[in-house]
Design a protein around this motif. Structure first.
Motif, mmCIF file in Angstrom:
data_model
loop_
_atom_site.group_PDB
_atom_site.id
_atom_site.type_symbol
_atom_site.label_atom_id
_atom_site.label_comp_id
_atom_site.label_asym_id
_atom_site.label_seq_id
_atom_site.Cartn_x
_atom_site.Cartn_y
_atom_site.Cartn_z
ATOM 1 N N ASN A 151 52.002 -9.876 -39.714
ATOM 2 C CA ASN A 151 51.314 -9.274 -40.865
ATOM 3 C C ASN A 151 50.906 -7.840 -40.533
ATOM 4 O O ASN A 151 50.254 -7.589 -39.516
ATOM 5 N N VAL A 152 51.293 -6.915 -41.397
ATOM 6 C CA VAL A 152 50.981 -5.483 -41.209
ATOM 7 C C VAL A 152 50.516 -4.922 -42.553
ATOM 8 O O VAL A 152 51.154 -5.142 -43.595
ATOM 9 N N ARG A 153 49.406 -4.206 -42.529
ATOM 10 C CA ARG A 153 48.915 -3.535 -43.727
ATOM 11 C C ARG A 153 48.740 -2.045 -43.402
ATOM 12 O O ARG A 153 48.155 -1.692 -42.376
ATOM 13 N N LEU A 154 49.277 -1.175 -44.260
ATOM 14 C CA LEU A 154 49.189 0.276 -44.045
ATOM 15 C C LEU A 154 48.033 0.854 -44.836
ATOM 16 O O LEU A 154 47.914 0.644 -46.048
ATOM 17 N N LEU A 155 47.166 1.594 -44.147
ATOM 18 C CA LEU A 155 46.088 2.344 -44.798
ATOM 19 C C LEU A 155 46.324 3.836 -44.576
ATOM 20 O O LEU A 155 47.019 4.239 -43.635
ATOM 21 N N LEU A 156 45.722 4.638 -45.435
ATOM 22 C CA LEU A 156 45.831 6.094 -45.320
ATOM 23 C C LEU A 156 44.462 6.662 -44.964
ATOM 24 O O LEU A 156 43.440 6.195 -45.479
ATOM 25 N N GLN A 157 44.444 7.672 -44.115
ATOM 26 C CA GLN A 157 43.199 8.363 -43.799
ATOM 27 C C GLN A 157 43.316 9.790 -44.300
ATOM 28 O O GLN A 157 44.201 10.545 -43.886
ATOM 29 N N ASN A 158 42.403 10.168 -45.210
ATOM 30 C CA ASN A 158 42.393 11.511 -45.779
ATOM 31 C C ASN A 158 40.973 12.044 -45.859
ATOM 32 O O ASN A 158 40.014 11.274 -45.985
ATOM 33 N N ARG A 159 40.857 13.363 -45.801
ATOM 34 C CA ARG A 159 39.568 13.999 -46.096
ATOM 35 C C ARG A 159 39.486 14.150 -47.607
ATOM 36 O O ARG A 159 40.401 14.697 -48.226
ATOM 37 N N VAL A 160 38.387 13.662 -48.208
ATOM 38 C CA VAL A 160 38.301 13.607 -49.671
ATOM 39 C C VAL A 160 37.054 14.328 -50.176
ATOM 40 O O VAL A 160 36.076 14.536 -49.443
ATOM 41 N N GLU A 161 37.115 14.698 -51.454
ATOM 42 C CA GLU A 161 35.954 15.242 -52.147
ATOM 43 C C GLU A 161 35.091 14.077 -52.627
ATOM 44 O O GLU A 161 35.606 13.074 -53.143
ATOM 45 N N SER A 162 33.748 14.151 -52.466
ATOM 46 C CA SER A 162 32.890 13.038 -52.883
ATOM 47 C C SER A 162 31.490 13.545 -53.204
ATOM 48 O O SER A 162 31.140 14.695 -52.901
ATOM 49 N N GLY A 169 40.556 7.470 -59.323
ATOM 50 C CA GLY A 169 41.701 8.376 -59.371
ATOM 51 C C GLY A 169 42.850 7.999 -58.475
ATOM 52 O O GLY A 169 43.756 8.800 -58.260
ATOM 53 N N GLY A 170 42.873 6.794 -57.951
ATOM 54 C CA GLY A 170 44.002 6.376 -57.131
ATOM 55 C C GLY A 170 43.871 6.831 -55.702
ATOM 56 O O GLY A 170 43.027 7.668 -55.351
ATOM 57 N N GLY A 171 44.724 6.305 -54.853
ATOM 58 C CA GLY A 171 44.629 6.602 -53.421
ATOM 59 C C GLY A 171 45.668 7.561 -52.909
ATOM 60 O O GLY A 171 45.863 7.675 -51.706
ATOM 61 N N GLY A 172 46.385 8.241 -53.834
ATOM 62 C CA GLY A 172 47.422 9.165 -53.382
ATOM 63 C C GLY A 172 48.651 8.405 -52.916
ATOM 64 O O GLY A 172 48.838 7.225 -53.227
ATOM 65 N N ASN A 173 49.516 9.061 -52.153
ATOM 66 C CA ASN A 173 50.716 8.398 -51.642
ATOM 67 C C ASN A 173 50.866 8.683 -50.151
ATOM 68 O O ASN A 173 50.304 9.640 -49.611
ATOM 69 N N ALA A 174 51.648 7.824 -49.500
ATOM 70 C CA ALA A 174 51.785 7.912 -48.033
ATOM 71 C C ALA A 174 52.434 9.216 -47.597
ATOM 72 O O ALA A 174 52.116 9.744 -46.529
ATOM 73 N N GLU A 175 53.364 9.755 -48.418
ATOM 74 C CA GLU A 175 54.060 10.977 -48.018
ATOM 75 C C GLU A 175 53.109 12.160 -47.861
ATOM 76 O O GLU A 175 53.361 13.077 -47.069
ATOM 77 N N ASP A 176 51.984 12.156 -48.619
ATOM 78 C CA ASP A 176 51.033 13.276 -48.571
ATOM 79 C C ASP A 176 49.822 12.981 -47.708
ATOM 80 O O ASP A 176 48.924 13.820 -47.590
ATOM 81 N N ALA A 177 49.748 11.794 -47.115
ATOM 82 C CA ALA A 177 48.569 11.423 -46.328
ATOM 83 C C ALA A 177 48.464 12.262 -45.058
ATOM 84 O O ALA A 177 49.467 12.770 -44.527
ATOM 85 N N HIS A 178 47.238 12.378 -44.575
ATOM 86 C CA HIS A 178 46.998 13.090 -43.322
ATOM 87 C C HIS A 178 47.335 12.195 -42.130
ATOM 88 O O HIS A 178 48.089 12.578 -41.239
ATOM 89 N N PHE A 179 46.778 10.969 -42.136
ATOM 90 C CA PHE A 179 47.025 10.014 -41.055
ATOM 91 C C PHE A 179 47.387 8.649 -41.631
ATOM 92 O O PHE A 179 46.982 8.311 -42.747
ATOM 93 N N PHE A 180 48.129 7.870 -40.836
ATOM 94 C CA PHE A 180 48.407 6.470 -41.151
ATOM 95 C C PHE A 180 47.533 5.589 -40.279
ATOM 96 O O PHE A 180 47.285 5.894 -39.106
ATOM 97 N N LEU A 181 47.099 4.463 -40.838
ATOM 98 C CA LEU A 181 46.328 3.484 -40.081
ATOM 99 C C LEU A 181 46.949 2.113 -40.347
ATOM 100 O O LEU A 181 47.027 1.686 -41.502
ATOM 101 N N GLY A 182 47.410 1.459 -39.287
ATOM 102 C CA GLY A 182 47.998 0.143 -39.445
ATOM 103 C C GLY A 182 47.037 -0.940 -38.975
ATOM 104 O O GLY A 182 46.453 -0.828 -37.894
#
Length: 395
Positions: free
Chosen positions: A172-183, A201-214
């Protein structure tokens, strides 16, 4: 003393943004560490292991760098926390020793990353969780276009490859994205209350993410929950305004410095032009001097040739004179010998003359004596009587 080289984060030696993006991962993982046996693979200087130790039953930090492990051991003396120097592809610990393994910004530094993933799987219990992060290759390449690839990275991943490699070792593998966000944050002025977060507003897409977290496990994955890490809950707009004001002051100073530099550049340009003209004049003088030197060299060569010919001629004449002197010396020697012979002959002749002179003088004396005796005989009366009678010698 460990210094920041770009390979490992060192507390107090990196900017706030870099520090926050690393600490955010450990804050995220800490939610899964409560009462667990935790391995921090590639722990670096140990700040993340210390964060996990606030909740875990026990934490082991592993890193290949002896300097990093020494720094971590000296900086974080916390009960239940230990550090071990080892390669992350061959950790000398028993299988199924941990309930949670974290590896943040480590996998891209390892050449044999597949061996690393399987080593982490070996050390986990069946229901254990592996949390691993890595920069997005596409975004990371764009941000480093001017400076070039990170020299410490062996292999970077795109999202699909990252998930595919993790699935080779985990069911089992789940991909998360790590981004700096406005809040926006709502909080009291002094203390903090338990916090909730809402992401619109959604979580963006993996191609534009800063980091991947598995998040990986051979068993069931933990309940999925997003996580927001706020490094500092201050008025970011006010901070930005102050930052913009400081930047404007810096810009004004830069403009003033630029104008001063332009003035200096113009002055230096004028001086350079003057020096270029002087250099051109000097070059012409040097060319003229070079031509004169060449002419003098030719004249010197001609004079040297003339002197050489004259010297050869004089040497030839000297040889002739030497030969003449040698012959003259021989002739003079012969004449001297001849003269010496003549002198010897003269000496002999002189001796002979002296001898004959003495003989002549003696003979003359004898003749005179005989003449006197003859005269006496002539005058003798007996001779006269005899002559008269025709007797005696005719004298």
């Amino acid at each position: 003393m460990v210094e920041f080289t770009g390979e490992r984060v060192v507390p107090g030696q990196v900017n706030d943004d870099l520090w926050s993006e690393h600490m955010a991962r450990y804050a995220f993982a800490r939610r899964y560490a409560q009462g667990k046996r935790v391995l921090d693979a590639g722990c670096g200087t140990g700040y993340g292991s210390a964060e996990l130790a606030q909740s875990a039953a026990a934490v082991t930090g592993v890193d290949i760098s002896a300097d990093a492990i020494e720094y971590a051991s000296a900086s974080y003396a916390i009960p239940g926390l230990r550090f071990l120097q080892s390669s992350c592809t061959a950790i000398p610990l028993s299988a199924a020793s941990f309930d949670l393994v974290v590896a943040f910004e480590v996998i891209e530094h390892i050449t044999d990353y597949r061996a690393f993933i399987h080593e982490c799987a070996r050390l986990l219990t069946h229901d254990g969780v592996f949390i691993v992060s890595s920069p997005n290759k596409r975004y990371y390449a764009e941000t480093r276009a001017a400076t070039g690839p990170n020299p410490f990275h062996e292999h970077e991943f795109e999202a699909s490859e990252f998930v595919r490699e993790l699935e080779q070792a985990f069911l089992n593998v789940r991909l998360l994205l790590q981004n700096r966000v406005e809040s926006f944050a709502f909080h009291p002025a002094v203390s903090f209350w338990p916090a909730e977060a809402r992401i619109d507003g959604g979580g963006g897409n993996a191609e534009d993410a800063h980091f991947f977290l598995g998040i990986c496990s051979a068993g069931a994955l933990p309940e999925p929950k997003s996580f927001v890490y706020v490094p500092k809950a201050a008025n970011i707009l006010r901070e930005r305004e102050l930052h913009v004001e400081a930047l404007e002051q810096q810009l004004a100073q830069i403009k003033a410095d630029r104008e001063a530099l332009l003035q200096l550049h113009r002055q230096q340009t004028r001086e350079l032009e003057e020096r270029n003209r002087w250099a051109q004049t000097l070059d012409a003088d040097l060319n003229a001097a070079g031509a004169r030197i060449a002419a003098l060299q030719r004249e010197a060569a001609e004079l040297a040739a003339g002197y050489q010919a004259q010297f050869a001629k004089m040497e030839e004449q000297d040889q002739l004179k030497t030969e003449w002197a040698r012959k003259a010396s021989a002739e003079l020697e012969a004449k001297c010998q001849e003269l010496a012979h003549c002198v010897s002959l003269l000496d002999t002749a002189e001796a002979t003359v002296r001898e004959r002179t003495v003989w002549a003088q003696t003979a003359e004396a004898q003749r005179a004596e005989l003449a006197a005796q003859l005269e006496m005989i002539r005058a003798s009366r007996w001779v006269k009587i005899g002559r008269t009678v025709g007797l005696g010698p005719d004298i």
